[in-house]
Design a protein around this motif. Structure first.
Motif, PDB file in Angstrom:
ATOM      1  N   THR A  54       0.850  -1.193   0.000  1.00  0.00           N
ATOM      2  CA  THR A  54       0.000   0.000   0.000  1.00  0.00           C
ATOM      3  C   THR A  54       0.884   1.242   0.000  1.00  0.00           C
ATOM      4  O   THR A  54       2.050   1.173   0.407  1.00  0.00           O
ATOM      5  CB  THR A  54      -0.931   0.074   1.230  1.00  0.00           C
ATOM      6  OG1 THR A  54      -0.155   0.427   2.387  1.00  0.00           O
ATOM      7  CG2 THR A  54      -1.661  -1.240   1.476  1.00  0.00           C
ATOM      8  N   PRO A  55       0.336   2.387  -0.391  1.00  0.00           N
ATOM      9  CA  PRO A  55       1.112   3.634  -0.318  1.00  0.00           C
ATOM     10  C   PRO A  55       1.508   4.017   1.103  1.00  0.00           C
ATOM     11  O   PRO A  55       2.404   4.829   1.293  1.00  0.00           O
ATOM     12  CB  PRO A  55       0.156   4.667  -0.917  1.00  0.00           C
ATOM     13  CG  PRO A  55      -0.765   3.885  -1.785  1.00  0.00           C
ATOM     14  CD  PRO A  55      -0.943   2.572  -1.083  1.00  0.00           C
ATOM     15  N   LEU A  56       0.813   3.449   2.109  1.00  0.00           N
ATOM     16  CA  LEU A  56       1.157   3.739   3.491  1.00  0.00           C
ATOM     17  C   LEU A  56       2.410   2.989   3.929  1.00  0.00           C
ATOM     18  O   LEU A  56       3.032   3.341   4.929  1.00  0.00           O
ATOM     19  CB  LEU A  56      -0.011   3.351   4.422  1.00  0.00           C
ATOM     20  CG  LEU A  56      -1.344   4.038   4.150  1.00  0.00           C
ATOM     21  CD1 LEU A  56      -2.413   3.488   5.088  1.00  0.00           C
ATOM     22  CD2 LEU A  56      -1.213   5.535   4.325  1.00  0.00           C
ATOM     23  N   GLY A  57       2.778   1.959   3.171  1.00  0.00           N
ATOM     24  CA  GLY A  57       3.869   1.095   3.599  1.00  0.00           C
ATOM     25  C   GLY A  57       5.238   1.714   3.480  1.00  0.00           C
ATOM     26  O   GLY A  57       6.069   1.584   4.378  1.00  0.00           O
ATOM     27  N   ASP A  58       5.512   2.404   2.364  1.00  0.00           N
ATOM     28  CA  ASP A  58       6.849   2.915   2.120  1.00  0.00           C
ATOM     29  C   ASP A  58       6.753   4.257   1.390  1.00  0.00           C
ATOM     30  O   ASP A  58       5.896   4.428   0.525  1.00  0.00           O
ATOM     31  CB  ASP A  58       7.642   1.908   1.282  1.00  0.00           C
ATOM     32  CG  ASP A  58       9.090   1.794   1.707  1.00  0.00           C
ATOM     33  OD1 ASP A  58       9.370   1.974   2.907  1.00  0.00           O
ATOM     34  OD2 ASP A  58       9.954   1.518   0.862  1.00  0.00           O
TER      35      ASP A  58
END
Length: 488
Positions: free
Chosen positions: A199-203
């Motif tokens: 997800t875009p929240l991951g990295d």
């Protein structure tokens, strides 16, 4: 109650000097006097590769000084970072003038470094208030389970959040074992990097792609198979390796277990979990809320939602410090040194990387054109193998977020094209940036934070080049397999 007051006093005083300068810079955005017109734009095509020397010097300092002069580095790494930062700023200001230099520094600080370090500060502070209690025994099965859980949650609370929540319980679980270096190395591989790919929240690179128009769940669907393959291989490899080292543990030489044997497994500091959700919400807010209000700070356009995001992140961190009892952070081994080390070293990295990124952005017109030309075939189509390996190789030594943007733009920069006909190219760029951030200690910020925490806990972590040796043995074969499966 007294412990909570002590925690508030300890946290607020310790964090004030760290957070307030960033807030002051952000709030200057409201002043029209900060605007500057007609500032020159840095043309990377005109830059000599010699401008990369300060950046190379900074990297070599991180790589060599802890190995060759550990005592000096431990006490003076901030001065070393300052030296290399000035080694870029002073000559650049002499050649291009203070106006152009100020613009580049302000641009990098406001749009890259300050948001980057504030997010890390918030995740570090909030997750540092979450304590997993209990006398967990670091057997091969338990350690592999912790790594697997960390890999799964990294895409939900970010690689930094997952790393900070789980590294301390993992170290405590193995504090009586003599062979534990490999556990931290694989933790960096899986939890601090590879797990954040869905997800875009991951990295951070994927979050930048999201801001550029890539759909939120695009990475989930297109990187799931890549992530599943590499995570499965590494988890199996770790389990077998840990069984080998576990069998070598001599009961007569076991360290004393500092964790009370009767303590039940549980969770303290659960009040910080909603704050972690709040951090995710603040990031999403900055991407979805577009009020159209922009401030100009010395030629850098700062949008209102970005300021609100960063203020919210600092506020959430301060709330965490106020509501978490001191005893929880003390038992977590929480201190400010890891985040301060990251803040100082990455300040120099973000500063000295300015000309390197500019040269890369110049494409075939820049000094690094032989590298850039590799990604385009004779027919004008992207060469996905080189997009994967060049994005990844540069992400291992540069910051992977701006590296992702460079190759995103080299591939055309149109999110609709990249999610459609050029989907494999975007997949290669995304996987290279996220996965190969695990290749070195400086490929991704959580790597360095985990390294710092592990060293403070007495783990004899490998040197910069020693860690790269682990990466070559275990990661490069996995990347070669992914290349054969998906990018040829």
């Amino acid at each position: 109650m007294a412990a909570r007051r002590r925690g508030m006093k300890f946290g607020l005083r310790s964090a004030a000097a760290f957070a307030l300068p960033f807030l002051a810079l952000l709030l200057t955005a409201a002043s029209p006097a900060a605007a500057a017109e007609g500032l020159p734009v840095l043309d990377g095509a005109r830059l000599s590769p010699l401008w990369a020397i300060p950046f190379a010097g900074m990297l070599l300092s991180i790589a060599l000084l802890p190995l060759l002069a550990n005592h000096f580095w431990h006490h003076h790494y901030g001065k070393v970072a300052l030296f290399w930062g000035l080694a870029f700023v002073v000559p650049f200001a002499t050649v291009y003038g203070p106006s152009a230099t100020g613009h580049e520094v302000v641009h990098t600080a406001l749009l890259e470094y300050i948001p980057f370090i504030i997010l890390l500060f918030a995740l570090f502070t909030v997750s540092g208030g979450v304590l997993v209690t209990g006398n967990i025994k670091g057997s091969p099965a338990v350690n592999t389970l912790i790594l697997g859980i960390g890999t799964l949650i990294a895409s939900l609370i970010g690689t930094t959040g997952a790393s900070m929540v789980l590294i301390r319980p993992l170290l405590r679980a193995n504090d009586e074992r003599r062979h534990n270096v490999h556990t931290v190395v694989f933790f960096i591989f899986l939890v601090s990097n590879i797990g954040g790919s869905l997800t875009p929240l991951g990295d951070p690179p994927l979050f930048l792609g999201f801001l550029k128009g890539v759909n939120f769940f695009w990475t989930t669907t297109h990187l799931l198979h890549d992530t599943a393959v590499i995570a499965a291989i590494l988890l199996v490899a770790y389990y077998l390796l840990d069984r080998y080292f576990y069998a070598k543990e001599d009961p007569a030489l076991k360290r004393t277990d500092p964790t009370p044997p009767t303590e039940k497994i549980g969770l303290r500091g659960a009040q910080n979990l909603p704050l972690l959700v709040g951090i995710i919400g603040a990031i999403l807010l900055s991407a979805l809320w577009k009020p159209g209000v922009t401030f100009d700070i010395y030629g850098t356009h700062v949008e209102l939602q970005w300021i609100v995001r960063d203020v919210l992140l600092v506020a959430l961190a301060l709330v965490s410090l106020a509501i978490t009892p001191t005893i929880v952070r003390e038992r977590n081994g929480f201190d400010w040194e890891p985040i301060m080390e990251v803040a100082k070293l990455f300040a120099a990295i973000f500063l000295t990387i300015i000309p390197v990124i500019a040269i890369l952005k110049a494409g075939s017109r820049g000094a690094f054109s032989p590298l850039v030309d590799l990604v385009t075939g004779a027919d004008g189509q992207p060469v996905n193998v080189w997009y994967f390996w060049l994005t990844g190789s540069l992400s291992a030594f540069l910051d992977n977020a701006p590296t992702y943007l460079v190759f995103f733009n080299l591939a055309g920069g149109d999110p609709h094209q990249l999610m459609g006909p050029l989907a494999v190219t975007l997949e290669a760029i995304s996987a290279g940036a996220v996965f190969m951030g695990a290749m070195t200690y400086i490929g991704n910020a959580p790597n360095f934070m985990v390294l710092s925490i592990a060293r403070h806990r007495g783990v004899k972590m490998p040197s910069f080049f020693g860690y790269i040796g682990w990466s070559i043995v275990f990661l490069v074969p996995c990347f070669a397999l992914l290349t054969w499966l998906y990018y040829i």
